[in-house]
Scaffold this active site. Sequence first.
Site, mmCIF file in Angstrom:
data_model
loop_
_atom_site.group_PDB
_atom_site.id
_atom_site.type_symbol
_atom_site.label_atom_id
_atom_site.label_comp_id
_atom_site.label_asym_id
_atom_site.label_seq_id
_atom_site.Cartn_x
_atom_site.Cartn_y
_atom_site.Cartn_z
ATOM 1 N N PHE A 149 23.573 18.912 63.413
ATOM 2 C CA PHE A 149 23.546 17.400 62.481
ATOM 3 C C PHE A 149 22.784 16.682 63.871
ATOM 4 C CE2 PHE A 149 26.774 14.185 61.293
ATOM 5 C CZ PHE A 149 25.451 14.384 60.151
ATOM 6 N N SER A 179 25.343 25.085 65.345
ATOM 7 C CA SER A 179 25.989 24.346 65.097
ATOM 8 C C SER A 179 26.250 23.703 63.411
ATOM 9 C CB SER A 179 26.318 22.612 65.633
ATOM 10 O OG SER A 179 26.870 21.923 64.552
ATOM 11 N N MET A 180 25.543 23.055 62.429
ATOM 12 C CA MET A 180 25.298 22.831 61.587
ATOM 13 C C MET A 180 24.436 23.864 61.108
ATOM 14 S SD MET A 180 26.154 19.079 59.472
ATOM 15 C CE MET A 180 27.865 18.781 59.342
ATOM 16 N N TRP A 217 29.143 25.668 62.723
ATOM 17 C CA TRP A 217 29.830 24.785 61.837
ATOM 18 C C TRP A 217 29.668 24.761 60.155
ATOM 19 C CZ3 TRP A 217 30.110 21.033 57.739
ATOM 20 C CH2 TRP A 217 31.173 19.942 57.883
ATOM 21 N N ASP A 244 34.962 24.892 72.727
ATOM 22 C CA ASP A 244 33.935 23.773 71.601
ATOM 23 C C ASP A 244 35.132 23.437 70.718
ATOM 24 O OD1 ASP A 244 32.571 22.862 69.131
ATOM 25 O OD2 ASP A 244 31.363 25.328 68.835
ATOM 26 N N HIS A 273 30.245 23.229 72.669
ATOM 27 C CA HIS A 273 29.143 23.249 72.005
ATOM 28 C C HIS A 273 28.072 23.182 71.783
ATOM 29 C CE1 HIS A 273 29.173 22.514 66.756
ATOM 30 N NE2 HIS A 273 28.621 21.208 67.112
#
Length: 308
Positions: A109, A177-178, A202, A223, A255
């Site tokens: 993201f 992440s995303m 995520w 994270d 993270h």
Amino acid sequence: MYPSSPPRPATSHSPRLWAGALATAALVAALIPGASGARAAGPAGAADNPYERGPAPTVASIEADLGPYAVSQTPVSPVSVSGFGGGTIYYPTSTADGTFGAVAIVPGFTGTQSSLSWLGPRLASQGFVVFTIDTITVLDQPASRGHQLLAALDYLTERSAVSGRIDSARLGVMGHSMGGGGTLEAARSRTSLKAAIPLTAWNLDKTWPEVRTPTLVVGADGDTVAPVATHSEPFYTSLPGSLDKAYLELKGATHNAPNTANTTIAKYSVSWLKRFIDSDTRYEQFLCPLPQPGPAIVEYRGNCPHPS
């Protein structure tokens, strides 16, 4: 009575000689590899697996900043593609070893390809074509990022300048992440993928029983954006028990650990991609027996050994 004549020496036309010669040849061929005149198979695996690339690995070679292949790169403009935001292709310069497997990598993201650019030459130098991509917008959600990973692989194998260097049947995906959530989305959508590596992923969806791609889930103990207890661990646990899968939890990491060069991430990513994209069992030694906790690893779970 005249003495009986001595037995006539066997000649090359004698059935007994032919039978004896054939039996001897069969015995020699059975005992001495290559004695039958066929070319010896060479080291185990070299003849059995046409996808092996590079020399036999060592701990030093998979932890190195660069592998055995010289690497070239080429930019891909977003205006020249559809379905994703362009990117950079890293690939082995030489074509002497034939085609290579390929990996598409997507950021998280608000991130861009530059946040994961260190993985490009690091993985490509080990014998892969690597495509670090930008997304259509930096706010794209995991499902969109998953679609963009697949669009990037399609471009890479069908229309890119290096498509001839790639074996389109041996592809993988990675993301942060995303983008890690998007990696799971891509693997669920395209079960023909050979490897998936979500990095501190995520996603609002916590269960992935539909995934059929060998998956290495990487989490980080520090994270706070995608805590392992609510993201990486349930992602791993929900994958089918019959799947080749592993869970690596980084120690003292946050993270954003995948956004800078990380030897532990690289070491196990190279091993996972080699083992499942290239079916290279020489890398099984780094995955099985399961790596033990240490200065860089809190925990490593898996269901090895992985069948050939």
